[in-house]
Design an enzyme around this catalytic site. Structure first.
Site, mmCIF file in Angstrom:
data_model
loop_
_atom_site.group_PDB
_atom_site.id
_atom_site.type_symbol
_atom_site.label_atom_id
_atom_site.label_comp_id
_atom_site.label_asym_id
_atom_site.label_seq_id
_atom_site.Cartn_x
_atom_site.Cartn_y
_atom_site.Cartn_z
ATOM 1 N N SER A 1 0.728 -1.235 -0.051
ATOM 2 C CA SER A 1 -0.090 -0.054 -0.283
ATOM 3 C C SER A 1 0.871 1.201 -0.047
ATOM 4 O O SER A 1 0.338 2.308 -0.199
ATOM 5 C CB SER A 1 -0.718 0.024 1.234
ATOM 6 N N TYR B 1 -3.446 -2.493 -10.652
ATOM 7 C CA TYR B 1 -3.419 -2.215 -9.180
ATOM 8 C C TYR B 1 -2.505 -3.580 -8.367
ATOM 9 O O TYR B 1 -1.825 -3.149 -7.467
ATOM 10 C CB TYR B 1 -4.839 -2.417 -8.741
ATOM 11 N N VAL C 1 1.080 -3.756 3.750
ATOM 12 C CA VAL C 1 1.005 -5.123 4.499
ATOM 13 C C VAL C 1 2.338 -5.908 4.211
ATOM 14 O O VAL C 1 2.498 -6.756 4.987
ATOM 15 C CB VAL C 1 -0.115 -5.894 4.120
ATOM 16 N N LYS D 1 0.427 3.278 -2.883
ATOM 17 C CA LYS D 1 -0.895 4.212 -3.292
ATOM 18 C C LYS D 1 -0.535 5.586 -3.220
ATOM 19 O O LYS D 1 -1.014 6.458 -3.776
ATOM 20 C CB LYS D 1 -1.825 3.731 -2.177
ATOM 21 N N TYR E 1 -4.478 2.665 7.732
ATOM 22 C CA TYR E 1 -5.690 1.836 8.025
ATOM 23 C C TYR E 1 -6.621 2.664 9.174
ATOM 24 O O TYR E 1 -6.783 3.745 9.173
ATOM 25 C CB TYR E 1 -5.642 0.506 8.232
HETATM 26 N N1 GLU Z 1 -2.192 -5.254 -2.473
HETATM 27 C C1 GLU Z 1 -2.799 -5.200 -1.113
HETATM 28 C C2 GLU Z 1 -4.277 -5.245 -1.153
HETATM 29 O O1 GLU Z 1 -5.013 -4.737 -1.684
HETATM 30 C C3 GLU Z 1 -2.289 -4.017 -0.260
HETATM 31 C C4 GLU Z 1 -2.575 -3.945 1.099
HETATM 32 C C5 GLU Z 1 -1.957 -2.833 2.007
HETATM 33 O O2 GLU Z 1 -0.878 -2.922 1.875
HETATM 34 O O3 GLU Z 1 -2.527 -2.298 2.851
HETATM 35 O O4 GLU Z 1 -4.908 -6.085 -0.227
#
Ligand code: GLU
Length: 304
Positions: A64, A189, A258, A67, A240
């Site tokens: 993430s 993604y 994650v 992002k 989160y």
């Molecule tokens: N590719 C992971 C997902 O979409 C990213 C999650 C993360 O790192 O928060 O679940």
């Protein structure tokens, strides 16, 4: 100037002596293979030196954290129009929660929860000629190196188990908030999330967000006001449903993934990246959170 190398060493030693190291993410099967004992920290001072301890030169799955980079690219491409399709509020829910998306008519709460990041992926797909290659080149250029790559096994592994991301993308499509095919958007993604980078490379890549939009090569990438907005989103939505806790403990804008990475920064001062794959219950790196808290407490360097 404080002796940053010795501060990092002390923090590293104290964090690694912690018995509780959290749990490695297993919902993406490829990530479950990572050795939980990895731990790296890299500090890059704006206009100055870099300091590192532990596995700070070992590539890991940034997940993430990507992002933020995708958001920066989308803003560079289409500017403020993205905010018609994504809100800027913390969700207070896990990253893959779907209920809010339904209630809020397909407008994701922010660009860092999965549904928001999937809309950003859609924007990149619509506006880049060769999306995977162009995005990779964008990240390499920000970092100033050519050896950053996607891990296709991780991307494929997530494709096979990413049921909630498929659900989110289909829900977005049903609300007309995706222009491209669900499969194409998720393929991009999953690759974006599978990028592998080291702590040191991440600190260099995020340099522009700590330097008023100027990257390491001193090229202006985003305006000061665009950078302010991205940093504000990292502070309020970067962890989160633990963004409040991170602001409370650490007091810096940042983003976790994650894969166990965290990038945090103090504008006009530094970028601090940690990697320890063991996660706490909310999905944030346990040792990473501890190390960042100790750093800002010991040095008194935070935005508050
Ligand atoms: N590719 C992971 C997902 O979409 C990213 C999650 C993360 O790192 O928060 O679940």
């Amino acid at each position: 100037m404080p002796d940053f190398q010795s501060i990092l060493r002390t923090i590293y030693n104290s964090a690694t002596s912690q018995i509780e190291k959290g749990r490695v993410a297993t919902y993406i099967p490829e990530l479950a293979k990572i050795d939980i004992n990895n731990f790296g920290i890299c500090l890059k001072i704006v206009g100055g030196e870099s300091f590192g301890v532990g596995s700070f030169n070992t590539p890991f799955s940034i997940q993430s954290i990507s992002k933020v980079l995708a958001l920066a690219k989308a803003i560079e491409l289409v500017g403020e129009s993205i905010w018609k399709r994504i809100d800027v509020e913390p969700s207070g829910h896990p990253f893959n929660q779907l209920a809010l998306l339904e209630v809020e008519n397909g407008i994701p709460r922010n660009p860092f929860i999965n549904s928001g990041a999937i809309v950003i992926a859609d924007i990149l797909l619509s506006n880049l000629k060769d999306p995977k290659t162009d995005f990779l080149n964008f990240v390499r250029d920000l970092c100033g190196v050519d050896d950053i790559n996607y891990n296709t096994s991780v991307a494929l592994s997530e494709k096979h188990t990413g049921f909630k991301n498929y659900a989110a993308a289909n829900l977005l499509k049903s609300f007309n908030n995706l222009e491209n095919d669900v499969e194409d958007v998720l393929d991009f993604y999953f690759h974006q999330c599978s990028l592998e980078m080291t702590c040191s490379q991440l600190s260099n890549t995020f340099y522009f967000l700590a330097n008023d939009g100027y990257c390491l090569k001193n090229k202006l990438r985003l305006t000061r006001s665009q950078v302010k907005r991205i940093n504000a989103l990292m502070l309020t939505c970067g962890f989160y449903d633990e963004a409040g806790e991170f602001a409370f403990e650490v007091g810096l804008p940042g983003k976790s993934g994650v894969g166990g990475g965290i990038v945090a920064l103090l504008p006009n001062n530094f970028i601090l990246t940690t990697w320890a794959p063991g996660l706490n219950k909310k999905g944030n790196s346990l040792l990473g959170m501890t190390a960042l808290e100790q750093f800002t407490t010991n040095t008194k360097l935070s935005i508050f």
